[in-house]
Design a protein around this motif. Sequence first.
Motif, mmCIF file in Angstrom:
data_model
loop_
_atom_site.group_PDB
_atom_site.id
_atom_site.type_symbol
_atom_site.label_atom_id
_atom_site.label_comp_id
_atom_site.label_asym_id
_atom_site.label_seq_id
_atom_site.Cartn_x
_atom_site.Cartn_y
_atom_site.Cartn_z
ATOM 1 N N GLU A 1 0.827 -1.197 0.000
ATOM 2 C CA GLU A 1 0.000 0.000 0.000
ATOM 3 C C GLU A 1 0.864 1.250 0.000
ATOM 4 O OE1 GLU A 1 -2.997 2.446 2.890
ATOM 5 O OE2 GLU A 1 -3.023 0.279 3.053
ATOM 6 N N ARG B 1 -4.803 6.283 -2.393
ATOM 7 C CA ARG B 1 -4.171 5.052 -1.931
ATOM 8 C C ARG B 1 -4.071 4.039 -3.055
ATOM 9 N NH1 ARG B 1 -6.957 2.469 2.750
ATOM 10 N NH2 ARG B 1 -8.834 3.012 1.610
ATOM 11 N N ARG C 1 -6.095 -1.852 -6.869
ATOM 12 C CA ARG C 1 -6.939 -0.658 -6.965
ATOM 13 C C ARG C 1 -6.218 0.624 -6.535
ATOM 14 N NH1 ARG C 1 -12.168 -2.628 -7.362
ATOM 15 N NH2 ARG C 1 -12.365 -4.749 -6.633
ATOM 16 N N ARG D 1 -7.589 4.088 -4.812
ATOM 17 C CA ARG D 1 -8.760 4.658 -4.132
ATOM 18 C C ARG D 1 -8.514 6.138 -3.893
ATOM 19 N NH1 ARG D 1 -13.010 2.334 -0.621
ATOM 20 N NH2 ARG D 1 -13.684 3.931 0.851
ATOM 21 N N GLU E 1 -10.104 9.366 -1.953
ATOM 22 C CA GLU E 1 -11.041 9.714 -0.896
ATOM 23 C C GLU E 1 -11.008 11.212 -0.651
ATOM 24 O OE1 GLU E 1 -9.891 7.607 2.629
ATOM 25 O OE2 GLU E 1 -10.398 5.639 1.784
ATOM 26 N N SER F 1 -15.399 5.876 -12.758
ATOM 27 C CA SER F 1 -14.741 5.026 -11.766
ATOM 28 C C SER F 1 -15.350 3.629 -11.784
ATOM 29 C CB SER F 1 -14.873 5.644 -10.371
ATOM 30 O OG SER F 1 -16.223 5.688 -9.953
ATOM 31 N N TRP G 1 -17.936 3.786 -6.484
ATOM 32 C CA TRP G 1 -17.811 4.955 -5.630
ATOM 33 C C TRP G 1 -18.894 4.879 -4.563
ATOM 34 C CZ3 TRP G 1 -21.295 9.034 -4.821
ATOM 35 C CH2 TRP G 1 -22.443 9.020 -5.622
ATOM 36 N N TRP H 1 -15.733 8.525 -1.767
ATOM 37 C CA TRP H 1 -14.610 7.812 -2.358
ATOM 38 C C TRP H 1 -14.963 7.265 -3.734
ATOM 39 C CZ3 TRP H 1 -15.865 2.862 -3.549
ATOM 40 C CH2 TRP H 1 -16.945 2.299 -2.850
ATOM 41 N N GLU I 1 -13.072 4.325 -6.626
ATOM 42 C CA GLU I 1 -11.990 3.375 -6.848
ATOM 43 C C GLU I 1 -11.818 3.089 -8.335
ATOM 44 O OE1 GLU I 1 -12.819 -0.124 -4.515
ATOM 45 O OE2 GLU I 1 -11.864 0.773 -2.748
ATOM 46 N N ARG J 1 -9.833 0.218 -10.730
ATOM 47 C CA ARG J 1 -9.079 -1.024 -10.818
ATOM 48 C C ARG J 1 -7.847 -0.757 -11.679
ATOM 49 N NH1 ARG J 1 -10.404 -6.288 -9.602
ATOM 50 N NH2 ARG J 1 -12.590 -5.911 -9.193
#
Length: 146
Positions: free
Chosen positions: A10, A75, A80, A82, A84, A115, A118, A131, A133, A135
């Motif tokens: 991460e 992140r 993925r 992400r 936020e 996205s 979300w 948020w 995300e 892929r």
Amino acid sequence: MQLRQASVDERAVIRRWGRDRRNVATARGVLLKALTEWGLEEIADSAVLVLSELLTNAVRHAHVPAGREIETRFRLTGDRVRIEVHDSSDEKPVRGMADVDSLDGRGLWLVDTLSGSWGVTARDGVGKVVWAEFRLPGTGGDDRGA
């Protein structure tokens, strides 16, 4: 920019912003830099546009006491990315229906379209996290952000 490596799997960039529209452009640059460092230029256009919509919503609509900041977190985890946006307002964004001539009301439609997924979740304490995300390219599944 606060770049921290949480673990081998991460990576995260966390920033705080005042409620000023000019910060949206700066935040887009921070995300673009992170995506470039992570080798994810392929999803950059979509991810930067989604961030712009989410952060603009927080700046414009999150009615919070003076002095409260908005936090962004980008992140990279597993397969993925992400994005936020944290704010201290409990007011949840609603995907609206803009008429053809309207300049507003399309932001969450774009987030949904670009996205992979979300949503909105509560934060510890006050406020919410909106948020989205994406892929990673080549990992299978819904690659709308690619």
